[in-house]
Design a protein around this motif. Structure first.
Motif, PDB file in Angstrom:
ATOM      1  N   LEU A 123       0.820  -1.209   0.000  1.00 14.49           N
ATOM      2  CA  LEU A 123       0.000   0.000   0.000  1.00 14.49           C
ATOM      3  C   LEU A 123       0.853   1.258   0.000  1.00 14.49           C
ATOM      4  O   LEU A 123       0.516   2.251  -0.645  1.00 14.49           O
ATOM      5  CB  LEU A 123      -0.935   0.002   1.212  1.00 14.49           C
ATOM      6  N   VAL A 124       1.959   1.243   0.731  1.00 10.51           N
ATOM      7  CA  VAL A 124       2.848   2.407   0.748  1.00 10.51           C
ATOM      8  C   VAL A 124       3.433   2.631  -0.643  1.00 10.51           C
ATOM      9  O   VAL A 124       3.470   3.764  -1.141  1.00 10.51           O
ATOM     10  CB  VAL A 124       3.968   2.226   1.790  1.00 10.51           C
ATOM     11  N   GLN A 125       3.885   1.557  -1.297  1.00 11.90           N
ATOM     12  CA  GLN A 125       4.440   1.682  -2.640  1.00 11.90           C
ATOM     13  C   GLN A 125       3.409   2.238  -3.617  1.00 11.90           C
ATOM     14  O   GLN A 125       3.733   3.042  -4.485  1.00 11.90           O
ATOM     15  CB  GLN A 125       4.933   0.318  -3.127  1.00 11.90           C
ATOM     16  N   ARG A 126       2.173   1.796  -3.473  1.00 13.18           N
ATOM     17  CA  ARG A 126       1.114   2.282  -4.368  1.00 13.18           C
ATOM     18  C   ARG A 126       0.908   3.785  -4.193  1.00 13.18           C
ATOM     19  O   ARG A 126       0.776   4.533  -5.167  1.00 13.18           O
ATOM     20  CB  ARG A 126      -0.190   1.534  -4.081  1.00 13.18           C
ATOM     21  N   GLY A 127       0.862   4.249  -2.955  1.00  9.40           N
ATOM     22  CA  GLY A 127       0.683   5.678  -2.711  1.00  9.40           C
ATOM     23  C   GLY A 127       1.842   6.515  -3.230  1.00  9.40           C
ATOM     24  O   GLY A 127       1.652   7.612  -3.758  1.00  9.40           O
ATOM     25  N   LEU A 128       3.066   5.989  -3.086  1.00 13.64           N
ATOM     26  CA  LEU A 128       4.232   6.709  -3.591  1.00 13.64           C
ATOM     27  C   LEU A 128       4.157   6.869  -5.106  1.00 13.64           C
ATOM     28  O   LEU A 128       4.471   7.925  -5.651  1.00 13.64           O
ATOM     29  CB  LEU A 128       5.511   5.956  -3.211  1.00 13.64           C
ATOM     30  N   ALA A 129       3.746   5.813  -5.785  1.00 13.49           N
ATOM     31  CA  ALA A 129       3.682   5.845  -7.245  1.00 13.49           C
ATOM     32  C   ALA A 129       2.575   6.770  -7.732  1.00 13.49           C
ATOM     33  O   ALA A 129       2.686   7.365  -8.816  1.00 13.49           O
ATOM     34  CB  ALA A 129       3.456   4.430  -7.783  1.00 13.49           C
ATOM     35  N   GLU A 130       1.511   6.926  -6.944  1.00 15.44           N
ATOM     36  CA  GLU A 130       0.362   7.718  -7.400  1.00 15.44           C
ATOM     37  C   GLU A 130       0.627   9.218  -7.378  1.00 15.44           C
ATOM     38  O   GLU A 130       0.263   9.932  -8.298  1.00 15.44           O
ATOM     39  CB  GLU A 130      -0.861   7.404  -6.520  1.00 15.44           C
ATOM     40  N   SER A 131       1.253   9.727  -6.309  1.00 13.57           N
ATOM     41  CA  SER A 131       1.300  11.187  -6.133  1.00 13.57           C
ATOM     42  C   SER A 131       2.669  11.771  -5.822  1.00 13.57           C
ATOM     43  O   SER A 131       2.859  12.979  -6.001  1.00 13.57           O
ATOM     44  CB  SER A 131       0.338  11.601  -5.004  1.00 13.57           C
ATOM     45  N   LEU A 132       3.604  10.997  -5.341  1.00 10.63           N
ATOM     46  CA  LEU A 132       4.823  11.570  -4.761  1.00 10.63           C
ATOM     47  C   LEU A 132       6.061  11.411  -5.628  1.00 10.63           C
ATOM     48  O   LEU A 132       7.179  11.416  -5.112  1.00 10.63           O
ATOM     49  CB  LEU A 132       5.070  10.951  -3.376  1.00 10.63           C
ATOM     50  N   ALA A 133       5.879  11.293  -6.916  1.00 19.96           N
ATOM     51  CA  ALA A 133       7.025  11.132  -7.815  1.00 19.96           C
ATOM     52  C   ALA A 133       7.998  12.301  -7.656  1.00 19.96           C
ATOM     53  O   ALA A 133       7.603  13.469  -7.654  1.00 19.96           O
ATOM     54  CB  ALA A 133       6.554  11.050  -9.266  1.00 19.96           C
ATOM     55  N   GLY A 134       9.279  11.986  -7.489  1.00 21.09           N
ATOM     56  CA  GLY A 134      10.307  13.016  -7.366  1.00 21.09           C
ATOM     57  C   GLY A 134      10.406  13.663  -6.006  1.00 21.09           C
ATOM     58  O   GLY A 134      11.202  14.582  -5.821  1.00 21.09           O
ATOM     59  N   ARG A 135       9.610  13.187  -5.044  1.00 25.20           N
ATOM     60  CA  ARG A 135       9.586  13.838  -3.724  1.00 25.20           C
ATOM     61  C   ARG A 135      10.036  12.918  -2.598  1.00 25.20           C
ATOM     62  O   ARG A 135       9.955  13.305  -1.436  1.00 25.20           O
ATOM     63  CB  ARG A 135       8.172  14.355  -3.418  1.00 25.20           C
ATOM     64  N   PHE A 136      10.484  11.722  -2.914  1.00 20.32           N
ATOM     65  CA  PHE A 136      10.822  10.782  -1.844  1.00 20.32           C
ATOM     66  C   PHE A 136      12.050   9.961  -2.202  1.00 20.32           C
ATOM     67  O   PHE A 136      12.439   9.839  -3.361  1.00 20.32           O
ATOM     68  CB  PHE A 136       9.640   9.837  -1.564  1.00 20.32           C
ATOM     69  N   GLU A 137      12.651   9.411  -1.140  1.00 14.95           N
ATOM     70  CA  GLU A 137      13.720   8.423  -1.250  1.00 14.95           C
ATOM     71  C   GLU A 137      13.331   7.231  -0.385  1.00 14.95           C
ATOM     72  O   GLU A 137      12.767   7.403   0.692  1.00 14.95           O
ATOM     73  CB  GLU A 137      15.053   8.981  -0.752  1.00 14.95           C
ATOM     74  N   ILE A 138      13.653   6.043  -0.853  1.00 12.45           N
ATOM     75  CA  ILE A 138      13.329   4.835  -0.099  1.00 12.45           C
ATOM     76  C   ILE A 138      14.565   4.340   0.646  1.00 12.45           C
ATOM     77  O   ILE A 138      15.656   4.265   0.083  1.00 12.45           O
ATOM     78  CB  ILE A 138      12.798   3.728  -1.029  1.00 12.45           C
ATOM     79  N   ILE A 139      14.365   4.040   1.914  1.00 16.04           N
ATOM     80  CA  ILE A 139      15.403   3.370   2.704  1.00 16.04           C
ATOM     81  C   ILE A 139      14.898   1.953   2.978  1.00 16.04           C
ATOM     82  O   ILE A 139      13.934   1.769   3.729  1.00 16.04           O
ATOM     83  CB  ILE A 139      15.683   4.110   4.015  1.00 16.04           C
ATOM     84  N   PRO A 140      15.499   0.945   2.365  1.00 17.43           N
ATOM     85  CA  PRO A 140      15.006  -0.422   2.549  1.00 17.43           C
ATOM     86  C   PRO A 140      15.360  -0.967   3.933  1.00 17.43           C
ATOM     87  O   PRO A 140      16.477  -0.814   4.406  1.00 17.43           O
ATOM     88  CB  PRO A 140      15.724  -1.201   1.438  1.00 17.43           C
ATOM     89  N   PHE A 141      14.366  -1.557   4.582  1.00 17.27           N
ATOM     90  CA  PHE A 141      14.561  -2.267   5.857  1.00 17.27           C
ATOM     91  C   PHE A 141      14.284  -3.742   5.590  1.00 17.27           C
ATOM     92  O   PHE A 141      13.158  -4.204   5.739  1.00 17.27           O
ATOM     93  CB  PHE A 141      13.595  -1.719   6.922  1.00 17.27           C
ATOM     94  N   PRO A 142      15.296  -4.503   5.203  1.00 19.86           N
ATOM     95  CA  PRO A 142      15.066  -5.901   4.822  1.00 19.86           C
ATOM     96  C   PRO A 142      14.901  -6.808   6.030  1.00 19.86           C
ATOM     97  O   PRO A 142      14.920  -6.362   7.185  1.00 19.86           O
ATOM     98  CB  PRO A 142      16.346  -6.241   4.050  1.00 19.86           C
ATOM     99  N   HIS A 143      14.748  -8.099   5.761  1.00 23.23           N
ATOM    100  CA  HIS A 143      14.733  -9.093   6.826  1.00 23.23           C
ATOM    101  C   HIS A 143      16.073  -9.072   7.563  1.00 23.23           C
ATOM    102  O   HIS A 143      17.103  -8.688   7.010  1.00 23.23           O
ATOM    103  CB  HIS A 143      14.492 -10.481   6.237  1.00 23.23           C
ATOM    104  N   TRP A 144      16.057  -9.523   8.815  1.00 26.63           N
ATOM    105  CA  TRP A 144      17.266  -9.468   9.636  1.00 26.63           C
ATOM    106  C   TRP A 144      18.341 -10.417   9.115  1.00 26.63           C
ATOM    107  O   TRP A 144      18.050 -11.544   8.691  1.00 26.63           O
ATOM    108  CB  TRP A 144      16.923  -9.839  11.076  1.00 26.63           C
ATOM    109  N   SER A 145      19.565  -9.964   9.183  1.00 25.93           N
ATOM    110  CA  SER A 145      20.712 -10.794   8.814  1.00 25.93           C
ATOM    111  C   SER A 145      21.118 -11.676  10.000  1.00 25.93           C
ATOM    112  O   SER A 145      20.663 -11.463  11.139  1.00 25.93           O
ATOM    113  CB  SER A 145      21.891  -9.912   8.411  1.00 25.93           C
ATOM    114  N   TYR A 146      22.008 -12.643   9.731  1.00 29.10           N
ATOM    115  CA  TYR A 146      22.494 -13.495  10.825  1.00 29.10           C
ATOM    116  C   TYR A 146      23.233 -12.673  11.879  1.00 29.10           C
ATOM    117  O   TYR A 146      23.062 -12.895  13.080  1.00 29.10           O
ATOM    118  CB  TYR A 146      23.416 -14.591  10.289  1.00 29.10           C
ATOM    119  N   GLU A 147      24.050 -11.720  11.447  1.00 31.89           N
ATOM    120  CA  GLU A 147      24.831 -10.927  12.399  1.00 31.89           C
ATOM    121  C   GLU A 147      23.917 -10.158  13.348  1.00 31.89           C
ATOM    122  O   GLU A 147      24.176 -10.079  14.554  1.00 31.89           O
ATOM    123  CB  GLU A 147      25.748  -9.963  11.636  1.00 31.89           C
TER     124      GLU A 147
END
Length: 289
Positions: A123-147
């Protein structure tokens, strides 16, 4: 409380410029996005305001504008103000209001820094694509690593390979004297898998064959990191449609950050697209539960 320092350091570096784009924390459910951002807000030198739309009655679009204007009025001194909206996808028309407020901020040249996050990455990705082009940067929070799991839960590499990297599930294991695998499996299936499949995908996306969609996810979990052609998958699934339908469902699972269908590398983009994907499950908990 465990802070994912690598990602918070990236967030801090991006907020150093005068008027940065909106920072969007994007990742799968239950990987500590809210916890990390709250930790970041406590360490912020200026004022910080944290607001969540996870309320009994979801707020309307005016809720965003009210909190934004309040933060704007409170901004004083040399340190900029930090404004955080959590569970933003629960606010109707949120992307339109964020766009309006952010554009006003840019005109006023105010030092207001904005962070958005939500539990439903689709849902967040959908909202970003609809209205916020050029106004945001994504910081990925992936699944936890072993460390990260080792530092936080002191688990062995063998346990990480089996139980995966969901912190809530690992905390559940740690809280019992003897590893209760049945309880762990129930938690992963009901609190994580079912929540993503039902709330994030099936209720909000045009999936014409929900049973087929679930079978496809199960098949991917039964063959982790294996190359499966779409045609062969059709032969193993009941009520199967066509290869195009399966490809669309794989894209939904990818956007929900449950698995990654990797294409074979080729110098030709066309050959790469028609290749049989390798289905990589992004968290081993999904496989073993």
């Amino acid at each position: 409380m465990f802070a994912r320092k690598v990602y918070l350091e990236l967030l801090a570096s991006r907020l150093t410029i005068g008027h940065p784009p909106i920072q969007v924390i994007l990742g799968p459910r239950q990987v500590g996005k809210t916890t990390a951002v709250k930790t970041f807000a406590k360490q912020w030198e200026g004022l910080s305001f944290y607001h969540t739309a996870d309320l009994v009655t979801p707020p309307n679009a005016a809720w965003i504008e009210t909190h934004w204007q309040f933060a704007r009025k409170q901004t004083r001194g040399q340190h900029p103000t930090l404004l955080i909206f959590d569970e933003i996808q629960k606010v109707p028309r949120w992307s339109e209001v964020i766009k309006k407020c952010y554009d006003q901020e840019r005109e006023l040249k105010r030092p207001l820094k904005v962070i958005l996050l939500g539990s439903s990455s689709l849902l967040v990705q959908r909202g970003l694509a609809e209205s916020l082009a050029g106004r945001f940067e994504i910081i990925p929070f992936p699944h936890w690593s072993y460390e990260e799991c080792r530092q936080c839960f002191d688990i062995s590499f063998e346990d990480f390979l089996y139980f995966g990297g969901y912190p809530g599930a690992l905390q559940l294991l740690k809280s019992t004297r003897k590893k209760d695998e049945t309880r762990w499996k129930t938690y992963v299936k009901e609190s994580l898998i079912e929540t993503v499949l039902n709330k994030d995908i099936l209720l909000l996306n045009p999936v014409s064959k929900p049973a087929l969609f679930r079978q496809l996810f199960t098949l991917a979990c039964l063959h982790p990191a294996q190359i499966l052609s779409l045609q062969k998958m059709l032969g193993q699934l009941t009520d199967a449609g066509n290869a195009t339908t399966l490809a669309a469902y794989l894209k939904l699972l990818d956007a929900a950050m449950l698995l990654k269908p990797l294409e074979k590398f080729s110098g030709s983009r066309i050959r790469q697209k028609v290749s049989s994907p390798k289905l990589v499950i992004l968290n081993n908990a999904l496989v073993n539960a």
